[in-house]
Design an enzyme around this catalytic site. Sequence first.
Site, PDB file in Angstrom:
ATOM      1  N   ARG A 121       0.809  -1.231   0.000  1.00 37.88           N
ATOM      2  CA  ARG A 121       0.000   0.000   0.000  1.00 37.88           C
ATOM      3  C   ARG A 121       0.839   1.277   0.000  1.00 37.88           C
ATOM      4  NH1 ARG A 121      -2.884  -3.501   3.481  1.00 37.88           N
ATOM      5  NH2 ARG A 121      -4.851  -4.190   2.550  1.00 37.88           N
ATOM      6  N   LYS A 143       2.496  11.783 -10.074  1.00 39.57           N
ATOM      7  CA  LYS A 143       1.554  11.044 -10.914  1.00 39.57           C
ATOM      8  C   LYS A 143       2.231   9.766 -11.389  1.00 39.57           C
ATOM      9  CE  LYS A 143      -1.630  14.339 -13.060  1.00 39.57           C
ATOM     10  NZ  LYS A 143      -2.074  14.870 -14.367  1.00 39.57           N
ATOM     11  N   GLU A 185       7.395  19.953 -23.541  1.00 41.03           N
ATOM     12  CA  GLU A 185       6.912  20.188 -22.179  1.00 41.03           C
ATOM     13  C   GLU A 185       7.514  21.460 -21.594  1.00 41.03           C
ATOM     14  OE1 GLU A 185       4.546  18.777 -20.648  1.00 41.03           O
ATOM     15  OE2 GLU A 185       4.284  16.764 -21.482  1.00 41.03           O
ATOM     16  N   LYS A 227       6.389  23.714 -12.091  1.00 41.19           N
ATOM     17  CA  LYS A 227       5.617  22.518 -11.770  1.00 41.19           C
ATOM     18  C   LYS A 227       5.537  22.303 -10.262  1.00 41.19           C
ATOM     19  CE  LYS A 227       4.142  18.069 -12.877  1.00 41.19           C
ATOM     20  NZ  LYS A 227       4.442  16.892 -13.705  1.00 41.19           N
ATOM     21  N   GLU A 237      -4.797  17.404  -8.482  1.00 42.30           N
ATOM     22  CA  GLU A 237      -5.429  17.888  -9.706  1.00 42.30           C
ATOM     23  C   GLU A 237      -6.915  18.181  -9.520  1.00 42.30           C
ATOM     24  OE1 GLU A 237      -5.840  16.101 -14.074  1.00 42.30           O
ATOM     25  OE2 GLU A 237      -3.759  16.329 -13.489  1.00 42.30           O
ATOM     26  N   ARG A 241      -3.809  22.314 -11.155  1.00 42.74           N
ATOM     27  CA  ARG A 241      -2.868  21.355 -11.740  1.00 42.74           C
ATOM     28  C   ARG A 241      -3.343  20.840 -13.092  1.00 42.74           C
ATOM     29  NH1 ARG A 241       0.307  16.274  -8.786  1.00 42.74           N
ATOM     30  NH2 ARG A 241       1.454  15.666 -10.657  1.00 42.74           N
ATOM     31  N   ASN A 245      -2.043  20.060 -18.234  1.00 45.27           N
ATOM     32  CA  ASN A 245      -2.434  19.169 -19.324  1.00 45.27           C
ATOM     33  C   ASN A 245      -2.734  19.917 -20.621  1.00 45.27           C
ATOM     34  OD1 ASN A 245      -2.470  16.459 -18.051  1.00 45.27           O
ATOM     35  ND2 ASN A 245      -3.969  17.422 -16.701  1.00 45.27           N
ATOM     36  N   HIS A 248      -2.583  18.111 -23.829  1.00 44.30           N
ATOM     37  CA  HIS A 248      -2.480  16.682 -23.552  1.00 44.30           C
ATOM     38  C   HIS A 248      -3.736  15.890 -23.920  1.00 44.30           C
ATOM     39  CE1 HIS A 248       1.115  17.984 -21.563  1.00 44.30           C
ATOM     40  NE2 HIS A 248       1.399  16.777 -21.114  1.00 44.30           N
ATOM     41  N   HIS A 252      -2.742  12.862 -25.952  1.00 43.62           N
ATOM     42  CA  HIS A 252      -2.932  11.477 -25.520  1.00 43.62           C
ATOM     43  C   HIS A 252      -3.782  10.704 -26.531  1.00 43.62           C
ATOM     44  CE1 HIS A 252      -2.051  12.327 -20.977  1.00 43.62           C
ATOM     45  NE2 HIS A 252      -0.972  12.290 -21.722  1.00 43.62           N
ATOM     46  N   HIS A 265       5.731  11.163 -26.906  1.00 43.99           N
ATOM     47  CA  HIS A 265       4.789  11.935 -26.095  1.00 43.99           C
ATOM     48  C   HIS A 265       4.913  13.431 -26.364  1.00 43.99           C
ATOM     49  CE1 HIS A 265       2.351  13.178 -22.710  1.00 43.99           C
ATOM     50  NE2 HIS A 265       3.351  13.915 -22.273  1.00 43.99           N
TER      51      HIS A 265
END
Length: 365
Positions: A121, A143, A185, A227, A237, A241, A245, A248, A252, A265
């Site tokens: 965990r 992330k 980025e 960041k 997020e 945040r 994206n 993105h 994506h 990417h």
Amino acid sequence: MHALHTLDVALGERSYPIWIGPGLLDDAPRWTTALRGRHVLVVTNETIAPLYLSRVTRALGERLHASVILPDGESFKTLENCGVVLDALARLKANRDACVIALGGGVIGDLAGFAAACWMRGIDFLQIPTTLLAQVDSSVGGKTGVNLPAGKNLVGAFHQPRAVLIDTQTLDTLPPREYRSGLAEVVKYGAIGDPDFFTWLEANATALLARETGVVAEAIARSCLHKAGVVARDEREDGERALLNFGHTFGHALETVSGYGSLLHGEAVAIGMVLAARLSADLERAPAADAERLEHLLRALELPTDLPGGTSADDLLSLMRLDKKNLSGRLRLILWRGIGHADIVPDVPEAMIRAVLSAEAMAPG
């Protein structure tokens, strides 16, 4: 000797440092302080292992350590390979104070971090990103996750690292296409929140392409600083945040529809940012001239700005409906009001998105 940049991601008891500079892989006294226990698993890939794995394991000294070497590429960021890492932790008999070291690019960082989040965990992990894209983006902020055939990063968890070690000399072995992918980025940070940084990037585009050491280190530090601030204010997020994206949602979808690995990417994000800027202009939210300025900078950095030939607008739109930012089945996109000013925009009309995608798909390459 180039200066060491030290930044902090401020998350209270879970705050952690980001170290940026040349030769940090061999500065064992600095980064081994982040290791709390005796068990360490290094996760890397077939490209990075021959270059840097021995230097990392040598620094671990008498700690009980093992390594997992995975195939290289986005297509290998899977639940199956996450299981390979978890099995290695089991063989190591890793305890709750064990640490996973992610040595590689964004794929390794995301996958190794997700495995660390799952083992017992949640155990520690240390990010040692070796690509520009990972150094300025995926290694910071916690992330983690893996891809499914249905879409990118649909399985994952927020799990912050103990520290981020950015040895800028690892960029010396990065192929030119991978390096340029990371620059997308970097551009994003100026595009969404720092017009002065955007102007700095325009002025230093040639130096960035030439990998001038001081300029690259400055670009990494400024990107990480932006960041880190966003993550500190909105770790999970819930608001700001999501602005990270920008480009993105389109990107994506492009990665998925083209098959992971066909577009890098950063290349997909570069195209996605241009699409988002053009959509913003079509919605009269932003000047068309700013979209042109963004496209000009990306092209100066030798990044793609047009959809690949044969791309289906319908296929892209279908995948965009799966995006994690959407709420109650309604599309939410990150758009802008111009350079340095991004917004979360709910209920973007699908007809407008389709029009932008169709126009791009039909444009001559």
